[in-house]
Design a protein around this motif. Structure first.
Motif, PDB file in Angstrom:
ATOM      1  N   ASP A   6      43.917 -28.063 -33.905  1.00 50.57           N
ATOM      2  CA  ASP A   6      43.005 -29.077 -33.639  1.00 50.57           C
ATOM      3  C   ASP A   6      42.683 -29.281 -32.440  1.00 50.57           C
ATOM      4  O   ASP A   6      43.407 -29.833 -31.488  1.00 50.57           O
ATOM      5  CB  ASP A   6      43.291 -30.476 -34.489  1.00 50.57           C
ATOM      6  N   ILE A   7      41.505 -28.924 -31.897  1.00 51.75           N
ATOM      7  CA  ILE A   7      41.107 -28.947 -30.318  1.00 51.75           C
ATOM      8  C   ILE A   7      40.161 -30.242 -30.120  1.00 51.75           C
ATOM      9  O   ILE A   7      39.475 -30.203 -29.018  1.00 51.75           O
ATOM     10  CB  ILE A   7      40.627 -27.700 -29.852  1.00 51.75           C
ATOM     11  N   THR A  53      48.487 -22.687 -29.683  1.00 51.99           N
ATOM     12  CA  THR A  53      49.224 -23.154 -30.880  1.00 51.99           C
ATOM     13  C   THR A  53      48.927 -24.758 -30.610  1.00 51.99           C
ATOM     14  O   THR A  53      48.572 -25.192 -29.501  1.00 51.99           O
ATOM     15  CB  THR A  53      50.775 -23.091 -30.491  1.00 51.99           C
ATOM     16  N   GLN A  54      49.334 -25.458 -31.666  1.00 47.24           N
ATOM     17  CA  GLN A  54      49.156 -26.963 -31.710  1.00 47.24           C
ATOM     18  C   GLN A  54      49.724 -27.592 -30.382  1.00 47.24           C
ATOM     19  O   GLN A  54      49.303 -28.309 -29.904  1.00 47.24           O
ATOM     20  CB  GLN A  54      49.250 -27.463 -32.977  1.00 47.24           C
ATOM     21  N   ASP A  58      48.275 -30.050 -27.729  1.00 48.06           N
ATOM     22  CA  ASP A  58      48.988 -31.107 -27.197  1.00 48.06           C
ATOM     23  C   ASP A  58      49.532 -31.492 -26.018  1.00 48.06           C
ATOM     24  O   ASP A  58      49.156 -32.465 -25.495  1.00 48.06           O
ATOM     25  CB  ASP A  58      49.964 -31.621 -28.467  1.00 48.06           C
ATOM     26  N   THR A  59      50.022 -30.453 -25.636  1.00 51.09           N
ATOM     27  CA  THR A  59      50.636 -30.267 -23.919  1.00 51.09           C
ATOM     28  C   THR A  59      49.282 -30.728 -23.280  1.00 51.09           C
ATOM     29  O   THR A  59      49.445 -31.313 -22.217  1.00 51.09           O
ATOM     30  CB  THR A  59      51.404 -29.337 -23.719  1.00 51.09           C
ATOM     31  N   THR A  65      45.204 -36.155 -19.760  1.00 49.91           N
ATOM     32  CA  THR A  65      45.157 -37.380 -19.969  1.00 49.91           C
ATOM     33  C   THR A  65      45.724 -38.178 -18.955  1.00 49.91           C
ATOM     34  O   THR A  65      45.222 -39.121 -18.194  1.00 49.91           O
ATOM     35  CB  THR A  65      45.655 -38.071 -21.421  1.00 49.91           C
ATOM     36  N   ALA A  66      46.940 -37.651 -18.546  1.00 48.75           N
ATOM     37  CA  ALA A  66      47.735 -38.329 -17.362  1.00 48.75           C
ATOM     38  C   ALA A  66      47.156 -38.168 -16.220  1.00 48.75           C
ATOM     39  O   ALA A  66      47.225 -39.002 -15.419  1.00 48.75           O
ATOM     40  CB  ALA A  66      49.069 -37.862 -17.420  1.00 48.75           C
ATOM     41  N   ALA A  67      46.691 -36.666 -15.863  1.00 39.39           N
ATOM     42  CA  ALA A  67      45.763 -36.602 -14.763  1.00 39.39           C
ATOM     43  C   ALA A  67      44.564 -37.568 -14.346  1.00 39.39           C
ATOM     44  O   ALA A  67      44.438 -37.807 -13.408  1.00 39.39           O
ATOM     45  CB  ALA A  67      45.470 -35.149 -14.492  1.00 39.39           C
TER      46      ALA A  67
END
Length: 82
Positions: A6-7, A53-54, A58-59, A65-67
């Motif tokens: 899921d992208i 891969t999921q 996710d990574t 998000t953090a960046a």
């Protein structure tokens, strides 16, 4: 049946990142900016990989998000004038 990661969230973040790049002059160009650019490129690589891969998606979401959160806008001095 082949499972595709899921992208959806990653696509939205990449679009947000592209918008930030388009307004780069509004952000402080420091180490956080460099990290953001790297995370954005890595996220785009994951999006382009149909076999991602999921976990990889996710990574990429977590890293981008953090960046984005670490970025600092340049203060708009016009806001402080009365």
């Amino acid at each position: 049946m082949v499972y595709r990661a899921d992208i959806t969230e990653l696509e939205a973040l990449v679009l947000k990142g592209d918008g930030i790049v388009a307004n780069a002059d509004q952000y402080t160009q420091n180490d956080a900016w460099t990290s953001f650019e790297t995370s954005l490129e890595e996220a785009k690589t994951v999006l382009a990989n149909e076999n991602a891969t999921q976990d990889a998606v996710d990574t990429a979401v977590k890293d981008l998000t953090a960046a984005i959160s670490a970025l600092r806008m340049i203060p708009n001095r016009m806001r402080w004038k009365h």
